[in-house]
Motif scaffolding. Structure first.
Motif, mmCIF file in Angstrom:
data_model
loop_
_atom_site.group_PDB
_atom_site.id
_atom_site.type_symbol
_atom_site.label_atom_id
_atom_site.label_comp_id
_atom_site.label_asym_id
_atom_site.label_seq_id
_atom_site.Cartn_x
_atom_site.Cartn_y
_atom_site.Cartn_z
ATOM 1 N N ARG A 151 2.465 1.795 -3.387
ATOM 2 C CA ARG A 151 1.519 2.382 -4.351
ATOM 3 C C ARG A 151 1.337 3.864 -4.089
ATOM 4 N NH1 ARG A 151 -1.059 -2.777 -3.935
ATOM 5 N NH2 ARG A 151 -2.258 -2.075 -2.119
ATOM 6 N N ASP A 152 1.178 4.234 -2.813
ATOM 7 C CA ASP A 152 0.978 5.638 -2.466
ATOM 8 C C ASP A 152 2.184 6.494 -2.855
ATOM 9 O OD1 ASP A 152 -1.463 4.933 -1.423
ATOM 10 O OD2 ASP A 152 -0.823 5.005 0.679
ATOM 11 N N GLN A 153 3.362 5.896 -2.839
ATOM 12 C CA GLN A 153 4.591 6.622 -3.163
ATOM 13 C C GLN A 153 4.947 6.557 -4.651
ATOM 14 O OE1 GLN A 153 7.320 4.621 -0.554
ATOM 15 N NE2 GLN A 153 6.273 5.324 1.302
ATOM 16 N N GLY A 154 4.095 5.909 -5.441
ATOM 17 C CA GLY A 154 4.316 5.844 -6.874
ATOM 18 C C GLY A 154 5.338 4.804 -7.304
ATOM 19 N N ARG A 155 5.708 3.882 -6.430
ATOM 20 C CA ARG A 155 6.710 2.864 -6.775
ATOM 21 C C ARG A 155 6.088 1.554 -7.253
ATOM 22 N NH1 ARG A 155 10.369 1.701 -1.968
ATOM 23 N NH2 ARG A 155 8.500 2.083 -0.717
ATOM 24 N N ARG A 212 0.831 -1.208 0.000
ATOM 25 C CA ARG A 212 0.000 0.000 0.000
ATOM 26 C C ARG A 212 0.863 1.255 0.000
ATOM 27 N NH1 ARG A 212 -3.346 0.960 5.274
ATOM 28 N NH2 ARG A 212 -1.237 1.512 5.922
ATOM 29 N N ASN A 213 1.886 1.284 0.855
ATOM 30 C CA ASN A 213 2.766 2.448 0.894
ATOM 31 C C ASN A 213 3.530 2.614 -0.411
ATOM 32 O OD1 ASN A 213 1.905 3.025 3.450
ATOM 33 N ND2 ASN A 213 3.806 2.470 4.483
ATOM 34 N N GLY A 241 3.144 1.015 -9.617
ATOM 35 C CA GLY A 241 2.072 1.343 -10.527
ATOM 36 C C GLY A 241 1.705 0.165 -11.419
ATOM 37 N N ASP A 242 0.840 0.411 -12.385
ATOM 38 C CA ASP A 242 0.445 -0.631 -13.331
ATOM 39 C C ASP A 242 1.672 -1.136 -14.088
ATOM 40 O OD1 ASP A 242 -2.131 -0.249 -12.512
ATOM 41 O OD2 ASP A 242 -2.677 1.059 -14.199
ATOM 42 N N HIS A 290 -1.012 -7.453 -9.931
ATOM 43 C CA HIS A 290 0.414 -7.333 -10.223
ATOM 44 C C HIS A 290 1.050 -8.710 -10.410
ATOM 45 C CE1 HIS A 290 -0.113 -3.250 -8.509
ATOM 46 N NE2 HIS A 290 0.867 -2.959 -9.345
#
Length: 345
Positions: free
Chosen positions: A42-46, A39-40, A48-49, A74
């Motif tokens: 994803r929140d930090q942009g590391r 979750r963290n 993504g899709d 993923h």
């Protein structure tokens, strides 16, 4: 929904085992750090899709990642070794994970060092990857704030926390948050013989799910007041006793913690003790819960020592159940030069 089922598995529940002893019981403890780390990220942009998750594991952290990645979509590549349980491997693959097995043990680091090297090789071949790095990512111990809050809400002040140690995340994280309310909390780590975590030399370990061949950065030795070393026979016997006496169908990592925590609780009747039980027993139906398998492997349940042997240094803790006063010291304070002797190699 699948996500709801995973959420239900992530939250532990509290069970009273004796007047002053409770257990925090997880269906799958590693879901807590896996969810928090992803979750963290994803929140930090590391994350993504199109990003592939790559990690090293031989146990339930891999299962937790497989469950989370099945929900998020993923791709997941897990690097393991021949010790991985065949049933667990099938569960991982049924969830869509790709399992890569390494077959060589590195000097001074065992399979773990080889696995980490293979993770780096795989990442180098893919355009976009994220490695959760459970052994060094501070989000691992950070995820256990939820467990500490739950314990405090239900039990009030905790005087002693007992748990097995592998990555260092659950014990160090839960201890750190509980000590915000009670700085005098006693933290007891449970390891197994021939694990480097608390200063012993690396070697073959029958008891899995705790111990390590490398020192994980998330292991904060200064958190621990005591360390106990248990062998497989003690842990397996305690696992069966936990099921027989409390109907808690858990794995041997839980049994090892129960052996130590129930002993400490009896010696300290005025203190509230909490034991971390991280793993259910379904993977061990053909081993720990099979009398014939135990007898064939020299681990026949029977009379075991009722208390640990006291030792002054880690190297004296051999074979039997042993206990050492750690006194919140660093590893180098207890075993001078341990880090220079290749414990992190």
């Amino acid at each position: 929904m699948f996500a709801d089922a995973v959420d239900a598995c992530r939250i532990p529940y509290v069970v009273r085992l004796a007047d002053n002893v409770h257990a925090v019981v997880y269906r799958l403890m590693k879901l807590l750090p896996a969810h928090h780390i992803l979750r963290n990220a994803r929140d930090q942009g590391r994350l993504g899709d199109g990003v592939t998750v790559v990690e090293t594991t031989s146990g339930t952290f891999g299962l937790a990642l497989a469950m989370e990645c099945a929900i998020s979509g993923h791709r997941l590549v897990l690097v393991s070794d021949p010790v991985v349980d065949a049933r667990l491997r099938r569960r991982l693959e049924h969830l869509g994970a790709e399992v890569v097995i390494v077959h060589e043990r590195a000097p001074g680091g065992g399979y773990q060092a080889t696995r980490l090297a293979r993770v780096a090789e795989i990442q180098a071949t893919l355009p976009a990857t994220f490695c959760p790095e459970q052994y060094s990512n501070p989000d691992n111990p950070g995820s256990y704030a939820l467990a500490a809050e739950l314990l405090t809400e239900q039990l009030g002040q905790i005087d002693c926390l007992v748990g097995s140690v592998g990555s260092g995340g659950s014990m160090c994280g839960t201890t750190r948050y509980l000590r915000q309310a009670n700085p005098e909390l006693t933290a007891i780590g449970v390891d197994t013989h021939r694990s480097v975590l608390f200063g012993q030399r690396d070697g073959h370990r029958v008891l899995r799910g705790l111990g390590n061949s490398l020192l994980p950065p998330n292991l904060d030795h200064g958190q621990f007041d005591e360390v106990h070393w248990l062998g497989a026979a003690d842990a397996f016997t305690a696992t069966r006793r936990l099921y027989r006496e409390h109907a808690l169908f858990m794995g041997p990592t839980s049994g090892a913690a129960y052996q130590v925590g129930s002993w400490w609780g009896r010696r300290n009747p005025g203190a509230r003790t909490v034991i971390i039980l991280p793993d259910e027993g379904y993977r061990y139906q053909d081993t720990v819960y099979d009398d014939a398998w135990l007898a064939a492997n020299g681990c026949d349940p029977g009379a075991r020592p009722g208390s640990p042997r006291e030792v002054a240094v880690p190297e004296d803790a051999e074979r039997e159940w042993c206990r050492m006063a750690w006194a919140r010291r660093s590893l180098d304070e207890v075993v001078p030069g341990a880090l220079l002797k290749g414990a992190r190699s």
